[in-house]
Write an enzyme that holds these catalytic residues in place. Structure first.
Site, PDB file in Angstrom:
ATOM      1  N   VAL A 149     -18.203   3.743  -3.481  1.00 18.50           N
ATOM      2  CA  VAL A 149     -18.601   2.329  -3.396  1.00 18.50           C
ATOM      3  C   VAL A 149     -20.032   2.243  -2.788  1.00 18.50           C
ATOM      4  CG1 VAL A 149     -18.489   0.017  -2.158  1.00 18.50           C
ATOM      5  CG2 VAL A 149     -16.383   1.253  -3.033  1.00 18.50           C
ATOM      6  N   TYR A 208     -22.444   4.441  -2.763  1.00 13.11           N
ATOM      7  CA  TYR A 208     -23.662   4.926  -3.618  1.00 13.11           C
ATOM      8  C   TYR A 208     -24.252   3.649  -4.454  1.00 13.11           C
ATOM      9  CZ  TYR A 208     -26.020   6.843  -7.583  1.00 13.11           C
ATOM     10  OH  TYR A 208     -26.810   6.982  -8.646  1.00 13.11           O
ATOM     11  N   GLY A 234     -21.805   5.977   4.640  1.00  9.98           N
ATOM     12  CA  GLY A 234     -20.442   6.430   3.522  1.00  9.98           C
ATOM     13  C   GLY A 234     -21.495   6.207   1.980  1.00  9.98           C
ATOM     14  N   LYS A 270       0.857  -1.153  -0.190  1.00 12.06           N
ATOM     15  CA  LYS A 270       0.002   0.068  -0.005  1.00 12.06           C
ATOM     16  C   LYS A 270       0.904   1.446   0.125  1.00 12.06           C
ATOM     17  CE  LYS A 270      -4.494   1.137   0.437  1.00 12.06           C
ATOM     18  NZ  LYS A 270      -5.773   0.157   0.135  1.00 12.06           N
ATOM     19  N   GLY A 285     -20.261   7.122  -0.749  1.00 16.09           N
ATOM     20  CA  GLY A 285     -19.150   7.455  -1.787  1.00 16.09           C
ATOM     21  C   GLY A 285     -19.336   6.638  -3.019  1.00 16.09           C
TER      22      GLY A 285
HETATM   23  P1  NAD Z   1     -15.053   7.489  -1.011  1.00 10.37           P
HETATM   24  O1  NAD Z   1     -14.088   8.350  -0.675  1.00 10.37           O
HETATM   25  O2  NAD Z   1     -15.661   7.505  -2.772  1.00 10.37           O
HETATM   26  O3  NAD Z   1     -16.373   7.308  -0.326  1.00 10.37           O
HETATM   27  C1  NAD Z   1     -16.520   7.344   1.238  1.00 10.37           C
HETATM   28  C2  NAD Z   1     -17.438   8.285   1.535  1.00 10.37           C
HETATM   29  O4  NAD Z   1     -17.788   8.044   2.994  1.00 10.37           O
HETATM   30  C3  NAD Z   1     -17.640   9.605   1.233  1.00 10.37           C
HETATM   31  O5  NAD Z   1     -18.870  10.179   0.720  1.00 10.37           O
HETATM   32  C4  NAD Z   1     -17.417  10.522   2.612  1.00 10.37           C
HETATM   33  O6  NAD Z   1     -18.037  11.701   2.648  1.00 10.37           O
HETATM   34  C5  NAD Z   1     -18.029   9.470   3.616  1.00 10.37           C
HETATM   35  N1  NAD Z   1     -17.827   9.490   5.064  1.00 10.37           N
HETATM   36  C6  NAD Z   1     -16.252   9.938   5.395  1.00 10.37           C
HETATM   37  N2  NAD Z   1     -16.545  10.021   6.644  1.00 10.37           N
HETATM   38  C7  NAD Z   1     -17.542   9.617   7.287  1.00 10.37           C
HETATM   39  C8  NAD Z   1     -18.504   9.562   8.344  1.00 10.37           C
HETATM   40  N3  NAD Z   1     -17.844   9.719   9.497  1.00 10.37           N
HETATM   41  N4  NAD Z   1     -19.725   9.170   8.150  1.00 10.37           N
HETATM   42  C9  NAD Z   1     -20.487   8.909   7.432  1.00 10.37           C
HETATM   43  N5  NAD Z   1     -19.895   8.877   6.000  1.00 10.37           N
HETATM   44  C10 NAD Z   1     -18.525   9.344   5.937  1.00 10.37           C
HETATM   45  O7  NAD Z   1     -14.488   5.915  -0.925  1.00 10.37           O
HETATM   46  P2  NAD Z   1     -15.088   4.542  -1.461  1.00 10.37           P
HETATM   47  O8  NAD Z   1     -14.246   4.302  -2.795  1.00 10.37           O
HETATM   48  O9  NAD Z   1     -16.390   4.642  -1.876  1.00 10.37           O
HETATM   49  O10 NAD Z   1     -14.433   3.516  -0.275  1.00 10.37           O
HETATM   50  C11 NAD Z   1     -15.134   3.402   0.830  1.00 10.37           C
HETATM   51  C12 NAD Z   1     -14.570   2.490   1.755  1.00 10.37           C
HETATM   52  O11 NAD Z   1     -14.474   1.276   1.140  1.00 10.37           O
HETATM   53  C13 NAD Z   1     -12.996   3.022   2.229  1.00 10.37           C
HETATM   54  O12 NAD Z   1     -12.882   2.646   3.396  1.00 10.37           O
HETATM   55  C14 NAD Z   1     -12.117   2.189   1.246  1.00 10.37           C
HETATM   56  O13 NAD Z   1     -11.046   2.034   1.781  1.00 10.37           O
HETATM   57  C15 NAD Z   1     -12.848   0.928   1.072  1.00 10.37           C
HETATM   58  N6  NAD Z   1     -12.531   0.317  -0.071  1.00 10.37           N
HETATM   59  C16 NAD Z   1     -12.822   1.000  -1.222  1.00 10.37           C
HETATM   60  C17 NAD Z   1     -12.475   0.094  -2.371  1.00 10.37           C
HETATM   61  C18 NAD Z   1     -12.546   0.901  -3.698  1.00 10.37           C
HETATM   62  O14 NAD Z   1     -12.607  -0.162  -4.844  1.00 10.37           O
HETATM   63  N7  NAD Z   1     -13.109   1.907  -3.915  1.00 10.37           N
HETATM   64  C19 NAD Z   1     -12.053  -1.137  -2.242  1.00 10.37           C
HETATM   65  C20 NAD Z   1     -11.718  -1.743  -1.137  1.00 10.37           C
HETATM   66  C21 NAD Z   1     -12.110  -1.108  -0.064  1.00 10.37           C
END
Ligand code: NAD
Length: 354
Positions: A185, A187, A181, A80, A183
């Site tokens: 994922v 959504y 959250g 990472k 975001g």
């Molecule tokens: P993202 O940044 O697009 O979405 C995260 C969302 O969480 C954002 O909308 C943010 O405003 C919200 N958020 C932050 N703090 C918050 C809180 N205290 N309460 C409620 N909402 C809050 O990230 P993502 O790509 O959707 O990933 C989400 C999670 O999944 C992360 O932890 C990431 O590490 C994990 N993840 C993502 C992937 C991927 O392919 N994107 C793969 C494995 C793991």
């Protein structure tokens, strides 16, 4: 900082610091294990308060990637990267080109991709200075591109497996799910859950993200402070890590926890508290492997999206095996998963088995 004494240090093969004066890049790359192949894992950009916090995070996340890749059956090790900085203000193409040079200096021992705070466009900048990058644009039908939708698919299938095992339900109709959250994922996960009739509750620190999910999928909004304690069938953490901790766990009222966030348990022993409370926990790095499966196919080249989806469809069976082993051995699901992952890595003594 006593790196080797840190709680997060787990015999990592390599930890390197990268700095570029011209762009202000401050980054750390951690390679946890290359036992199964080159270390693959995303690059997180985050305004860490200091180097110690960035190092702790990259150590924890890179170990998680070893486990995730091993459990997904990928020929990749775990690594990472973190860039210290505010992704909403400090991004430039030059910064990511400098990061690419840093990645390149490891000669392929670490392969990067996007993570929290970084995007497909950022990886395009990285790709100008190294070939050890994935998660770039993909043509329709090809493997790759933004891993978020594939992570959401794996989490969706994983939730269905957990609901089948934990609630004895074969569909999601009327099943209540609270998503923390909305975001990239979260959504997409909400879209998939809504299509199958789940009743959604959603929280995000960005009001617009909540509004969108409420408007499009009829979700009920709650505040970020309230979401973890919702009385729902499934709680799906899809924001940031360490949300399951001694402060939050006593207030949980969900029967299942199954979400995308990495490192949901603040510590391994928190899994024992969940088990004692009768909450079924889907180990994060097993259920959220869809994105890295996509990234891995893309990196190897020539794959189709259909092949990626076929691999992601293996996630529910892996989770069910973990759930069954945990029940028959009276152990936590996270301890069972950790042991399985470490066996695959050739590391036989889980530090936090419970
Ligand atoms: P993202 O940044 O697009 O979405 C995260 C969302 O969480 C954002 O909308 C943010 O405003 C919200 N958020 C932050 N703090 C918050 C809180 N205290 N309460 C409620 N909402 C809050 O990230 P993502 O790509 O959707 O990933 C989400 C999670 O999944 C992360 O932890 C990431 O590490 C994990 N993840 C993502 C992937 C991927 O392919 N994107 C793969 C494995 C793991």
């Amino acid at each position: 900082m006593e790196l080797f004494e840190l709680r997060e240090f787990d015999a990592h093969e390599l930890v390197v610091f990268g700095h570029d004066d011209a762009t202000g890049l401050r980054a750390v790359i951690a390679v946890h294990s290359t036992a199964l192949g080159p270390a693959a894992g995303g690059c997180r950009m985050w305004p860490y308060p200091g180097t110690a916090e960035a190092v702790a995070d990259v150590l924890r996340l890179s170990r998680g990637m070893s486990y995730k890749n091993a459990m997904a059956g990928l020929a990749f090790g775990g690594g990472k990267a973190v860039i210290i900085g505010d992704s909403s203000r400090a991004k430039t193409p030059q910064l990511f080109e400098a990061f690419g040079r840093f990645v390149d200096s490891l000669g392929g021992r670490y392969i990067t991709a996007e993570d929290v705070g970084t995007t497909v466009a950022d990886m395009a900048s990285v790709a100008r200075t190294t070939r050890y990058v994935s998660g770039l644009g993909a043509a329709p039908g090809e493997a790759g591109g933004d891993p978020g939708p594939k992570t959401a698919l794996g989490v969706h299938l994983g939730i269905k497996a957990a609901v089948r095992f934990g609630l004895g339900r074969s569909d999601l109709s009327g099943v209540s799910v609270a998503v923390q959250g909305a975001g990239g994922v979260g959504y997409r996960l909400c879209a998939m859950l809504a299509r199958e009739g789940a009743r959604l509750t959603v929280a995000d620190v960005r009001p617009a993200a909540v509004e969108r999910v409420c408007d499009e999928f009829g979700a009920r909004a709650v505040s970020p402070e309230e979401v973890l304690a919702q009385p729902v069938d499934v709680l799906s953490p899809c924001a940031l890590g360490a949300v399951l901790n001694p402060t939050s766990i006593p207030g949980l009222r969900a029967r299942i926890i199954a979400g995308a966030a990495n490192n949901q348990l603040a510590q391994g022993q928190d899994g024992s508290v969940l088990k004692a409370a009768g909450i079924l926990y889907a180990p994060d790095y097993v259920i959220n492997a869809g994105g890295i499966i996509s990234v891995a196919h893309e990196y190897r080249g020539g794959g189709s999206e259909a092949a990626v989806i076929a691999d992601i469809q293996g996630i529910p069976a892996r989770l069910t095996e973990i759930f069954e082993r945990a029940r028959s051995e009276n152990r936590t699901t996270n301890a069972v998963a950790d042991q399985m992952a470490r066996e695959r890595l050739g590391r036989h003594s889980p530090p936090q088995a419970a």
